[in-house]
Every structure is written in C-alpha cells, then in structure tokens.
Write a protein that holds these residues in place. Structure first.
Motif: not given
Length: 411
Positions: A33, A35, A56, A213, A216
C-alpha cells in the motif's frame, strides 16, 4: 546557492533526502500500500500518479457519503446517540480523505517542492556537519519509528475488536440482523447488505481494507509534511547561523568590501529562495490543514462525549484511542508551524543583534530593508484564516471543549 558548497570528506556516508523517502510503514512494505513512489528522472524527483491512491480515494469518498447518509438518517429518526457515534468516525474519515486528495491533486507541486529542497541540500560532509543534517534526519527517522508503531498499535485492535465482539456476542441461532457494533464502520450501504449475516465476512474484509487505505493516507501525508518542513526549517536555521558569523566591519575595509557584499547578496537571495519554498509549501498543505483541523476538533468533541457516557471500560478504550490520535495529529502540525515561525523570526533577530549601525551607510541601508522584510515571520496558515501554531492548538482544544459542554448541557 551558498548552502551547497564546502570541502568534501569521504570517510562517512552522506545523508540524502532519498533516505527519508525510502522509509515505509509495515503496511506499505508488506501489503504494497504505497501511495507515493519517489523516482529520480535525470537526477530530479518525479512523483508519478498512483492508481492505488485513486481507487482508495473513490472508496474513501463513498464511505464518507455513506457516513453522512447514516448520520442524517439517525438524526431524522431521533437516535441521537447513534448519530454521535457516526459523526465521531465521520470526522476522522473526512480528515484522512482530505489528506489523500491533497496528495493526489498536488503531485506536480510536491515534485517541484522536493526538487527545490534537494537543489540546496548540502552534498559535502563538511556542510552536512555544519548544518547538522544527520541530527535532523535522525530525529525524523526516530519520529517515523514511534509514529508507525503507534499507528500499528492503534489500527490492530480497531480492526480486530469488532470481529471478536461478533464471534462472542452475536446470536448465531437466531441469525438476526448484524448490528453496527460488529462493524468497523457504521456507514450506510444500499439494500441493507451490512445487516445480512451471509455477507458479513465480505463486508468485514472490505471495511478492513478501507481502514488500512485511510490510515495509509494519514501516514503518507505525515511523511511528506514532516520531511519537507524539517528540511525547510533546517535551511532557515543554517542561514541564521551564517548571518551570526558575518563581520560587519569588513564592509568598511576597501580590500574586503566587494567580497563582503557579494556574500551578503548571496544570503539575501538564499532568504528569498527559502521564503518562496515556504510559500509553495503553504499552498500545498493549507486546504488539507484547514479541513483536518476543523473536523478533528469536532471529532474530538464527539469522542469525548461518547467516553463520558460509556458504561464499561471496553467502550472507554474504544473511544479514547481515536481521540488521542486526533489530538496528536492536531498537536504535530501546530508544533511544526511554531517551529517555522521560530526559525524565520531568528533571521530578523540576528540582523538586529549585529552592530550594523557602526558599519558603512550602504550596509545600514541593506540591513534596514532586510529587517523590514523579515519583520513578520513565515507562517503556516490555512488560507490566512488562522495561523497554525501552538496557540492554534490551544484554540482547537478549547473549541472542542466548548462544543462538548454545549452538547452535555443539551443532552
């Protein structure tokens, strides 16, 4: 710029901004995960768009809409307690989603900001020692370590506790509707699927993925903000140190005057460059900070209200942990804003403390104009609605308390 020159020592590994960009949370490392994929293209930072973040954000925005619908429905039905529980979670969901959108929509600006900071980053061991780069990086790494472990300790029980309560308290013989207390998030879903026992495992897995998500997004935003702010403040501190070391008597010496003013011009240009970077940083983060601070204050209020009405220690723990996390997020941003004000105010203080009035008329004019330009420190603001500093943190805590006392008086 003058911040990137100096003798070189090769007996020690030099620090780089890339070292901090390569620090990942366990969620990012093991679950993929991630980004923000930092890359170097021809030696410059480039942050490509992330399909994972875009997906997400769609899920997070849908969840926020679901929370809003469920909250309105609870208020319409007169179930105020349920509305308070939903709004406590809804406020935090908006914070995470807004910070995710900030990352997505400002990728090009973030790439430019990283490149501007990297362009003046010291490349020699001598300068890194003078600027205390290792100390700065050591603090950031230690901060990431504690923050990442705290988030793990926060998210793990948050995701596991509803499942444990479901396995222990749900009546499998009756097979009735699954209540909200057995879900990670009480947001609305169409066709009553959240109450259906047969799809509960899938809903639980979806809610767990959504929680990871959202967390994160917070972690990634925090990493970007902490890295950029720490380096900007470090550059301001070094510029103040350089100004402390100048000898204004050189402006009166015909043999040293030209070199002195050349160096002074360089310091002025450096200050202007840092102010431009600070303005760009403000432009990137001001919207997410504005939304975050307002929603965090409201969410803290509702969490404290739920804590005050909790009937058992498990409920108290369930509500107090998110509340403490929100308070830390609010405090951390305020702390960085205060540090930015402090280091930029120091430039003006150093100029004032120099015996410029004993030097040449030309230097006196330079100093007066520079002091006038630095009279107001650079601040972290939210569209100039408020200044983000420790006073602002106090105001947000007071706002949350005032809302709490108002709700308690009306309940």
């Amino acid at each position: 710029m003058g911040l990137t020159s100096g003798s070189t020592k090769t007996d020690k590994k030099l620090c780089t901004i890339d070292d901090l960009c390569a620090i990942y949370h366990p969620f990012q490392s093991y679950l993929r995960l991630n980004f923000m994929d930092y890359k170097r293209v021809n030696g410059r930072f480039a942050i490509p768009s992330s399909k994972l973040l875009q997906v997400g954000l769609v899920l997070a925005a849908y969840d926020c809409i679901g929370n809003a619908i469920k909250c309105v429905a609870a208020i319409a039905s007169g179930n105020v307690n349920l509305a308070q529980e939903i709004f406590a979670v809804f406020g935090m969901a908006v914070v995470m989603t807004s910070r995710g959108f900030s990352l997505e929509f400002n990728r090009n600006k973030l790439s430019k900001l990283y490149n501007d900071l990297d362009r003046i980053f010291p490349r020699s061991a001598f300068l890194q020692e003078r600027m205390e780069v290792e100390k700065c990086h050591r603090y950031i790494k230690r901060r990431f370590f504690f923050f990442h472990n705290f988030m793990c300790a926060e998210v793990a029980p948050f995701c596991v506790m509803p499942l444990i309560k479901f396995l222990l308290a749900y009546d499998f013989e009756e097979k009735g509707p699954v209540p909200d207390e057995f879900h990670l998030n009480a947001s609305w879903m169409p066709f009553g699927v959240k109450e259906n026992l047969s799809v509960y495992p899938f809903i639980y897995a979806y809610e767990t993925i959504l929680a990871l998500i959202a967390v994160n997004m917070i972690i990634t935003w925090d990493q970007v903000f902490a890295v950029t702010m720490s380096h900007l403040c470090m550059y301001y501190q070094y510029l103040a140190k350089l100004l402390e070391e100048i000898d204004v008597r050189e402006a009166n010496d015909p043999q040293q005057r030209q070199a002195f003013f050349k160096q002074l011009h360089h310091y002025i240009y450096t200050n202007q460059c840092l102010n431009k970077i600070a303005s760009d940083l403000n432009d990137i983060f001001n919207l997410s900070i504005l939304i975050s601070d307002m929603c965090i204050a409201a969410s803290i209020c509702f969490h404290l209200f739920l804590v005050s009405d909790a009937s058992d220690y498990l409920a108290v723990a369930t509500y107090i942990w998110p509340c403490l996390t929100e308070m830390w997020l609010l405090y951390d941003v305020a702390k960085w804003g205060t540090l930015l004000e402090t280091v930029t105010s120091r430039i003006n203080e150093v100029l004032y403390e120099q015996p410029w009035y004993e030097s040449s008329l030309q230097l006196q004019k330079y100093t007066m104009m520079w002091m006038q330009g630095t009279n107001e420190p650079m601040r972290l603001t939210a569209f100039n609605i408020f200044n983000v500093n420790m006073k602002h943190f106090q105001d947000m805590m007071m706002l949350a308390y005032q809302m709490l006392t108002f709700m308690k008086s009306k309940s």
